[in-house]
Design an enzyme around this catalytic site. Structure first.
Site, mmCIF file in Angstrom:
data_model
loop_
_atom_site.group_PDB
_atom_site.id
_atom_site.type_symbol
_atom_site.label_atom_id
_atom_site.label_comp_id
_atom_site.label_asym_id
_atom_site.label_seq_id
_atom_site.Cartn_x
_atom_site.Cartn_y
_atom_site.Cartn_z
ATOM 1 C CG HIS A 18 84.298 24.014 -32.451
ATOM 2 N ND1 HIS A 18 83.713 25.083 -33.093
ATOM 3 C CD2 HIS A 18 83.461 23.680 -31.445
ATOM 4 C CE1 HIS A 18 82.575 25.388 -32.494
ATOM 5 N NE2 HIS A 18 82.399 24.551 -31.483
ATOM 6 C CE LYS A 42 72.621 25.370 -30.328
ATOM 7 N NZ LYS A 42 74.081 25.237 -30.207
ATOM 8 N NE ARG A 91 82.447 27.697 -24.720
ATOM 9 C CZ ARG A 91 81.421 28.261 -25.295
ATOM 10 N NH1 ARG A 91 81.576 28.979 -26.371
ATOM 11 N NH2 ARG A 91 80.206 28.135 -24.796
ATOM 12 C CB SER A 129 79.818 29.006 -32.969
ATOM 13 O OG SER A 129 80.680 27.919 -33.162
#
Length: 160
Positions: A18, A42, A91, A129
């Site tokens: 990040h 979430k 990514r 994460s």
């Protein structure tokens, strides 16, 4: 004309991937708002306030960055803040389908903003994460993947 970009996410926790994206964005835009989502579907390990504090610690050395939390639609927050660019990190190819769909929806909700996809440095592209949290919960060493303040916070969560 000054360009403000917004980089939204849950950042639970913020990782070196990040921070790499933020660093790249700050070279492209006059101001980058790292927008920590407060209302998310979430279940998060860290509270919104903790995620904001950790992001501020991780990004302290980068100029033209502001870390703030928001609730509700990101596009409404972006419009309110005058952000005309939405930064998203990719990514791997597997991220693209979801991010493309999200960019298309964001365009419908806020057609004055453009989404820009940035990729992290190759040596950071595998960090997420969720993987960092899993490694930390299982007692693994995550010092290579996160800022020292994040590492300390993860260790404290594991001990509690």
């Amino acid at each position: 004309m000054s360009t403000t970009a917004i980089y939204p996410g849950t950042f639970d926790p913020i990782t070196n991937g990040h921070t790499d994206i933020v660093g790249r964005a700050t070279r492209m835009f006059d101001q980058v708002i790292v927008a920590v989502a407060g209302s998310t579907g979430k279940s998060t390990t860290f509270s919104t306030a903790e995620r904001v504090a950790l992001a501020r610690a991780a990004l302290a050395g980068i100029s033209n960055v502001e870390v703030a939390s928001f609730t509700g639609l990101m596009t409404a927050y972006a419009k309110q803040r005058g952000a005309r660019v939405i930064v998203r990190g990719l990514r791997a190819v597997s991220d693209f389908e979801y991010e493309f769909q999200m960019a298309s929806m964001n365009r419908q909700l806020y057609d004055e903003a453009e989404t820009v996809f940035l990729t992290p440095a190759e040596h950071l592209s595998y960090i997420s994460s969720s993987l960092v949290r899993e490694i930390a919960v299982l007692g693994g060493d995550v010092t290579r993947f996160v800022h020292s303040a994040v590492n300390e916070a993860l260790s404290a969560k594991r001990r509690s």
